[in-house]
Design an enzyme around this catalytic site. Structure first.
Site: not given
Ligand code: NAI
Ligand code: MG
Length: 501
Positions: A300, A266, A191, A401
């Site tokens: 990240c 991760e 996804k 972060e």
């Molecule tokens: P997120 O962690 O919510 O989203 C990442 C992925 O998880 C997306 O594909 C999203 O659709 C999915 N997701 C979200 N909620 C979910 C749930 N309840 N169950 C299953 N899948 C779910 O991150 P978001 O909201 O886009 O970004 C927020 C913050 O997260 C950013 O500001 C950053 O600090 C961090 N982040 C870190 C990343 C990394 O590379 N470690 C990448 C993206 C965001």
């Protein structure tokens, strides 16, 4: 043409056919509810296209396809040389479509085109090729016990793997997850993030042509809380691999518990970068810039906390500010000299601005940026590269972060203090340190609580080297040979060669 595809022309003039469906069983299909997600160009806030968004019923369909494919002899019993060829063919197709994929990535995500083309696509191609090479090198062991027993292990795929990827490196994150899962014989439902739904569908359009049997690779878009949650809590999914925020990672862990899924997470970081008095200043400055400002700071492992020893603190701060003002060229991501494009979405843009406000109100000293960058046509989610100094350890901007072109700098006196403060975080993803003393470099590297430490560089990760975190930065490793562990079980087989009862 059905509504499952749309002809698009990108801002760089590149024309292509954008798939809009869910890719299940080697076909694009509409979502059962008809729901869609609209993709936005973060450079000018215009709508690019809308794509179908999966609901739980579509996730069920994709998982069923993956389960059927997992059991099908065409995949399960495939000669491993053939599996290797298949992955290699996939990599070659990606190479042939490199410009289109890079164009979509830049259009939808906002990262500079040269970065998409060279770094992201280069990494995608190399990762798939790297794991293509492993497909015929997965083997177990014979374990000597006694002459009365033949004991051996075989490495087996886990089964149906759910993979949830973020928006900061959409194609690269897909490659990191697809490569090791497929070379070990798993099947996948991947996804993409709702913020960047487009490039992944174009990648999906190459799957069938590469020759993968139907159902081996299924790729869907959908909201995290609907499609992502349905995947993470699905009773017929054996593994969940996730990259994203720490908060969502914890939710996924809970959902995965429903059938005790194997998990790889991760997540976030607030990675420190230590500059000791004896460091080569010019190099420390340049790597520190790349370490936090690359990819609009949306990395990240970004080294977002710079700690400088007091003897060179003033010199470092001055040289760093000067270098950022020259090197961080903010602009249209399709222009060749652009280093920094827009933040990926309005939400992320506003999030970074809110941290700027927090830094100001907590009394940190703003020495660069600190506002939206308005000179790129007046629209878009651009942020001026932002530097705060005199930052205290208890400030929000030091602890959380931010995920933007935003860095905090603070000073330290001794090595001991540097290590203690580097480790004073709930995260443990990356860390960098600069010194010319090799003994100190290795000593400090061992004492830092992080999954990865860079000595005299920052963020020059490599797909052949394990990647992952400790503490609340994640569980498990991706990339390198270590990445195979996340996708195989070791089955032990005991053969009785003479013990008679
Ligand atoms: P997120 O962690 O919510 O989203 C990442 C992925 O998880 C997306 O594909 C999203 O659709 C999915 N997701 C979200 N909620 C979910 C749930 N309840 N169950 C299953 N899948 C779910 O991150 P978001 O909201 O886009 O970004 C927020 C913050 O997260 C950013 O500001 C950053 O600090 C961090 N982040 C870190 C990343 C990394 O590379 N470690 C990448 C993206 C965001
Ligand atoms: Mg977008």
């Amino acid at each position: 043409m059905s509504d499952l595809f749309v002809e698009l022309k990108a801002p760089n003039g590149h024309k292509y056919k954008q798939p809009r469906g869910l890719f299940i069983n080697n076909e694009f299909v509409a979502s059962q509810s008809g729901e869609t997600i609209t993709s936005i160009n973060p450079s000018d806030e215009s709508e690019i296209a809308s794509v179908y968004a999966a609901g739980p019923e579509d996730v069920d369909k994709a998982v069923a396809a993956a389960r059927k494919a997992f059991k099908d002899p065409s995949w399960r019993d495939m000669d491993t040389n053939a599996r290797s060829d298949l992955l290699y063919k996939f990599a070659q197709l990606i190479e042939q479509h490199r410009e289109t994929l890079a164009t979509i990535e830049t259009w939808d995500n906002g990262k500079p085109y040269q970065v998409s083309l060279n770094d992201d696509l280069g990494e995608v191609i190399n990762t798939i090729k790297y794991y293509a090479g492993y497909a015929n090198k997965i083997h177990g062991q014979v374990i000597d016990t006694s002459p009365a027993k033949l004991a051996y292990t075989v490495r087996e795929p886990l089964g149906v793997c759910g993979q949830i990827i973020p928006w900061n490196f959409p194609l690269a994150m897909a490659a990191w997850k697809l490569g090791p899962a497929l070379c070990t014989g798993n099947t996948v439902v991947l996804k993409a993030a709702e913020q960047t739904p487009l490039s992944i569908l174009y990648l999906a359009s190459l799957v069938k042509e590469a020759g993968f049997p139907p159902g081996v690779i299924n790729i869907i878009n959908g909201e995290g809380r609907k499609a992502g949650a349905a995947l993470a809590s699905h009773l017929d999914v054996d593994k969940i691999a996730f990259t994203g925020s720490t908060a969502t990672g914890k939710e996924i862990m809970k959902m995965a518990a429903v059938n005790m899924k194997n998990i790889t997470l991760e997540t976030g970081g607030k990675s420190p970068l230590l500059v000791f008095d004896d460091a080569e200043l010019d190099q420390a400055v340049k790597w520190s810039h790349v370490g936090i400002m690359y990819n609009q700071g949306q990395v990240c492992t970004a080294t977002s906390r710079i700690l400088v020893q007091e003897g060179i603190y003033d010199k470092f701060v001055e040289a760093f500010k000067e270098h950022v003002s020259k090197a961080s060229v903010v602009g249209d991501p399709f222009k060749d000299d652009t280093f920094q494009g827009p933040q990926v979405t309005k939400t992320q843009f506003e999030r970074v601005l809110s941290y700027i406000e927090a830094g100001k109100s907590d009394g940190a000293k703003l020495i660069a940026g600190g506002e939206a960058f308005k000179d790129v046509g007046g629209k878009g989610f651009f942020i001026a590269p932002t530097i705060f100094t005199d930052v205290k350890d208890n400030m929000k901007i030091y602890r959380e972060e931010v995920f933007g072109p935003f860095v905090v700098i603070s000073s330290f006196k001794t090595e001991e203090e540097a290590i203690e403060r580097a480790n004073d975080t709930t995260y443990g993803l990356g860390a960098a340190l600069f010194t010319q003393d090799i003994t100190k470099a290795h000593r400090v590297a061992r004492l830092i609580e992080a999954g990865m430490v860079w000595i005299n560089s920052s963020n020059d990760s490599d797909i052949r080297v394990p990647f992952g975190g400790v503490k609340q930065s994640g569980i498990g490793r991706e990339l390198g040979e270590a990445g195979l562990e996340a996708y195989t079980n070791r089955k032990a087989i005991h053969v009785n060669l003479g013990t008679r009862l």
